[in-house]
Design a protein around this motif. Sequence first.
Motif, PDB file in Angstrom:
ATOM      1  N   GLU A 131       0.793  -1.241  -0.015  1.00 60.59           N
ATOM      2  CA  GLU A 131       0.355   0.136   0.067  1.00 60.59           C
ATOM      3  C   GLU A 131       0.764   1.244   0.053  1.00 60.59           C
ATOM      4  N   ALA A 135     -13.001   7.365  10.120  1.00 67.04           N
ATOM      5  CA  ALA A 135     -12.053   6.124   9.442  1.00 67.04           C
ATOM      6  C   ALA A 135     -13.080   5.244   8.650  1.00 67.04           C
ATOM      7  N   ALA A 136     -14.151   4.874   9.186  1.00 70.08           N
ATOM      8  CA  ALA A 136     -14.812   3.656   8.473  1.00 70.08           C
ATOM      9  C   ALA A 136     -15.207   4.390   7.129  1.00 70.08           C
ATOM     10  N   ARG A 174     -12.488   4.563   4.679  1.00 74.19           N
ATOM     11  CA  ARG A 174     -11.984   3.468   4.033  1.00 74.19           C
ATOM     12  C   ARG A 174     -13.184   3.072   2.872  1.00 74.19           C
ATOM     13  N   ASN A 175     -14.358   3.284   3.130  1.00 76.11           N
ATOM     14  CA  ASN A 175     -15.188   3.101   2.075  1.00 76.11           C
ATOM     15  C   ASN A 175     -15.128   4.236   0.721  1.00 76.11           C
ATOM     16  N   ILE A 208      -5.044   6.451   7.074  1.00 75.83           N
ATOM     17  CA  ILE A 208      -6.354   5.741   6.429  1.00 75.83           C
ATOM     18  C   ILE A 208      -6.485   6.058   4.893  1.00 75.83           C
ATOM     19  N   ALA A 209      -6.352   7.399   4.731  1.00 77.83           N
ATOM     20  CA  ALA A 209      -6.702   8.113   3.331  1.00 77.83           C
ATOM     21  C   ALA A 209      -5.809   9.313   2.992  1.00 77.83           C
ATOM     22  N   VAL A 269      -6.995   5.525  -0.767  1.00 79.23           N
ATOM     23  CA  VAL A 269      -7.389   4.727   0.352  1.00 79.23           C
ATOM     24  C   VAL A 269      -6.381   3.870   0.533  1.00 79.23           C
ATOM     25  N   ASN A 293      -5.756   0.226   1.965  1.00 74.88           N
ATOM     26  CA  ASN A 293      -6.350  -0.936   2.611  1.00 74.88           C
ATOM     27  C   ASN A 293      -5.181  -2.005   3.339  1.00 74.88           C
ATOM     28  N   ARG A 294      -5.621  -1.735   4.691  1.00 79.10           N
ATOM     29  CA  ARG A 294      -4.599  -2.626   5.468  1.00 79.10           C
ATOM     30  C   ARG A 294      -5.479  -3.255   6.650  1.00 79.10           C
TER      31      ARG A 294
END
Length: 301
Positions: free
Chosen positions: A60, A252-253, A256-257, A283-284, A298, A300-301
């Motif tokens: 990432e 954060a959620a 992540r989307n 996060i982003a 974003v 992805n971890r």
Amino acid sequence: MARRKKGRDISGWLVIDKPAGPTSTAVVNKVRWALDARKAGHAGTLDPEATGVLAVALGEATKTVPFITDALKAYEFTVRFGAATNTDDAEGEVIATSDARPADDDIRAALKGFTGDIMQVPPQFSAVKIDGERAYHLAREGEELELAARPLWVDELVLVSRPDADHAVLRMVCGKGGYVRALARDLGEALGCLGHVTQLRRVWSGPFDAEDGITMETLERLARSPELDTHLLPLEAGLADLPELPCTAEGAARLRNGNPGMVLASEVEYGEEAWASHEGQAIAVGRYRAGELHPSRVFNR
């Protein structure tokens, strides 16, 4: 269905103090093998004969490569006066010579014309693409190329030492897209004595220093061992030049989307690029607008 790449799904940075000889691509391939990594890439090519910082991004962290590519970089290099080569370095053929040699004060005066915003024509032997082909491929076939000048920001350019009348050691701090070989060529022409690079070292690149990098010998000795992992820097190291904006678990959620997420108040200006973190983890990356980060990348971890 696409075949999944083999290797570990690891993210971070490994800084290599590259020796003269291997290409940047060869170093990246060696790093990927040594770490059994699924994905890797570097943040700025070094010529095969150049040494110094080659920052390799894994997983990432490859999404943060543009921020290192765009960052300032420092080089120390030696210019040989009295000869021009077709590659603008010592690896090429001498195409012209001169008996003139500049005084130290003449060099210092000439360097002022190569600082700030300048226009630079890349070397004939460079990775610049012309109609889809790399310039160095065409140059090797004997073509005389008409390369367009490109803008370059030179933050600093100083004379470090003068070993003898034929050589000068210089230090340059510059932005993205600079060719040290082209600068040596143009400096030699400006001084009326011609010139080319004989040694080149990238001292630092953005947040990464050559003295903090590991050698290729160490890489090979520690290959496929847990000890090599201890030399990895976190993904966040590639974001050092961007402001950090902590966010809540809910923010954060959403980030992540791929949605705008709420971040804590800061001095970041509207529209400025920044990165959001939660519990210290990136996060982003995105643009800050009215209390939210609008993500462009974003993690992805």
